[in-house]
Scaffold this motif. Structure first.
Motif, PDB file in Angstrom:
ATOM      1  N   ALA A 149       9.536   0.256  30.615  1.00  0.00           N
ATOM      2  CA  ALA A 149       8.214   0.411  31.209  1.00  0.00           C
ATOM      3  C   ALA A 149       8.351   0.842  32.667  1.00  0.00           C
ATOM      4  O   ALA A 149       9.322   0.492  33.351  1.00  0.00           O
ATOM      5  N   LEU A 150       7.367   1.573  33.154  1.00  0.00           N
ATOM      6  CA  LEU A 150       7.325   2.002  34.546  1.00  0.00           C
ATOM      7  C   LEU A 150       5.900   2.399  34.903  1.00  0.00           C
ATOM      8  O   LEU A 150       4.999   2.281  34.063  1.00  0.00           O
ATOM      9  N   THR A 151       5.708   2.862  36.130  1.00  0.00           N
ATOM     10  CA  THR A 151       4.371   3.249  36.588  1.00  0.00           C
ATOM     11  C   THR A 151       4.323   4.734  36.912  1.00  0.00           C
ATOM     12  O   THR A 151       5.319   5.343  37.309  1.00  0.00           O
ATOM     13  N   LEU A 152       3.137   5.302  36.736  1.00  0.00           N
ATOM     14  CA  LEU A 152       2.786   6.592  37.308  1.00  0.00           C
ATOM     15  C   LEU A 152       1.706   6.280  38.335  1.00  0.00           C
ATOM     16  O   LEU A 152       0.722   5.618  38.005  1.00  0.00           O
ATOM     17  N   TYR A 153       1.892   6.714  39.599  1.00  0.00           N
ATOM     18  CA  TYR A 153       0.916   6.303  40.603  1.00  0.00           C
ATOM     19  C   TYR A 153       0.569   7.437  41.571  1.00  0.00           C
ATOM     20  O   TYR A 153       1.300   8.424  41.709  1.00  0.00           O
ATOM     21  N   SER A 154      -0.587   7.254  42.210  1.00  0.00           N
ATOM     22  CA  SER A 154      -1.073   8.213  43.196  1.00  0.00           C
ATOM     23  C   SER A 154      -1.650   7.456  44.384  1.00  0.00           C
ATOM     24  O   SER A 154      -2.374   6.473  44.217  1.00  0.00           O
TER      25      SER A 154
END
Length: 332
Positions: A149-154
């Motif tokens: 699992a990981l994040t995509l962020y802005s």
């Protein structure tokens, strides 16, 4: 799966929720690909609704991509500024994010993304990748593929996106929630599916979203794994003279260790302690699958869920409940 018009009343606030008829989101499409894993995210300042999803080429399966270490999946989103009445054309981020080229495959959600108090937008992601950077990626037999699992962020309201680091331990479909600790530091909590045993829980207080895993092993995983949902909400007064400034966590997942049955709602009032989860309130007895939680306001929640009489994928249902109903359900 069936999804019709639903009307549900919230006893504590006399609120009524009306669901429209099912309307296909035709913009969520790339020719020759099939869209999967919807993951909505709302940017509060511009009032922009993002709908992230993946597009998988033809009839290629996830397992084929893993077996051949050949990614046939694209990362896309559409957005709406009128709460879903109309949508933009597809934005395809695949070629802008170099990490995707080194993955066997990946997906977002399914479930919801979050916006933190600082304004950061976070989309939950999981990716299948080689556990050894020295492996010959062109030789599938050499590669041991593990999901993380990981994040995509802005940090600029969705103009530019980047991936955060992966969790240290094997983990799959995930959701995240934000809470503020006693030092007034923002903490991102991640709750992820595993392939058996116990859920993977991890927290991050780092701006780079580096997660530290929990070893509590408090939340049981169902069989070979099932998606679950988590949401943070304002701590409830419960007789105190002043409002508690902290947030609590609510989590939904089938409560049976072996089969996707009896969807449970779990509460954690001590967010930094994964051993503090309470026993579940069973919100749906019988076959229960994927779910998604949302906090409405004034101590009220809504839960979308897969459920049925014979199997959990017969229909998608909606349940609206208050915190007081939850407390009565667990007989506090």
């Amino acid at each position: 799966m069936k999804m019709g018009k639903v009307k549900t009343e919230v006893p504590s606030s006399a609120m009524t929720i009306e669901w429209s008829e099912l309307n296909p989101v035709e913009k969520a499409h790339i020719e020759g690909y099939r869209p999967m894993n919807p993951c909505p995210l709302f940017e509060k300042t511009s009032k922009t609704l993002f709908l992230f999803f993946i597009c998988v080429e033809g009839t290629v399966t996830e397992q084929w991509q893993i077996d051949h270490y050949t990614n046939k999946t694209r990362l896309c989103y559409i957005k709406s500024t009128d709460l879903g009445q109309s949508w933009s054309d597809v934005t395809d981020l695949t070629d802008e994010l170099h990490e995707i080229k080194s993955w066997a495959t990946f997906a977002v959600g399914p479930g919801h993304g979050i916006q933190t108090e600082s304004g950061r937008l976070i989309v939950p992601v999981y990716a299948y990748m080689s556990c050894c950077s020295s492996c010959c990626l062109w030789c599938a037999a050499c590669v041991k593929v593990i999901p993380y699992a990981l994040t995509l962020y802005s940090d600029d309201s969705g103009d530019r996106w980047q991936f955060g680091p992966t969790l240290d331990n094997e983990s799959l479909e995930c959701e995240m929630a934000e809470f503020i600790n006693d030092k007034k530091t923002s903490i991102i909590y991640c709750n992820a599916r595993t392939r058996g045993g116990y859920r993977q829980e991890a927290v991050s207080s780092d701006a780079s979203l580096i997660f530290k895993p929990s070893s509590a092993m408090q939340l049981v995983e169902t069989g070979g794994g099932c998606q679950g949902s988590v949401v943070s909400f304002p701590a409830q007064n419960e007789g105190a003279e002043s409002q508690n400034p902290n947030k609590w966590l609510l989590y939904s997942h089938p409560s049976n260790q072996f089969n996707r049955i009896d969807l449970g709602i779990y509460l954690n009032k001590v967010q930094s302690d994964s051993r503090a989860w309470r026993k579940p309130w069973i919100i749906n007895s019988g076959p229960s699958g994927y779910s998604d939680l949302a906090y409405i306001d004034d101590g009220c929640f809504v839960c979308l869920m897969e459920r049925g009489k014979d199997k959990e994928t017969e229909e998608i249902a909606s349940a609206v409940f208050s915190y007081n109903e939850f407390k009565q359900g667990i007989r506090e």
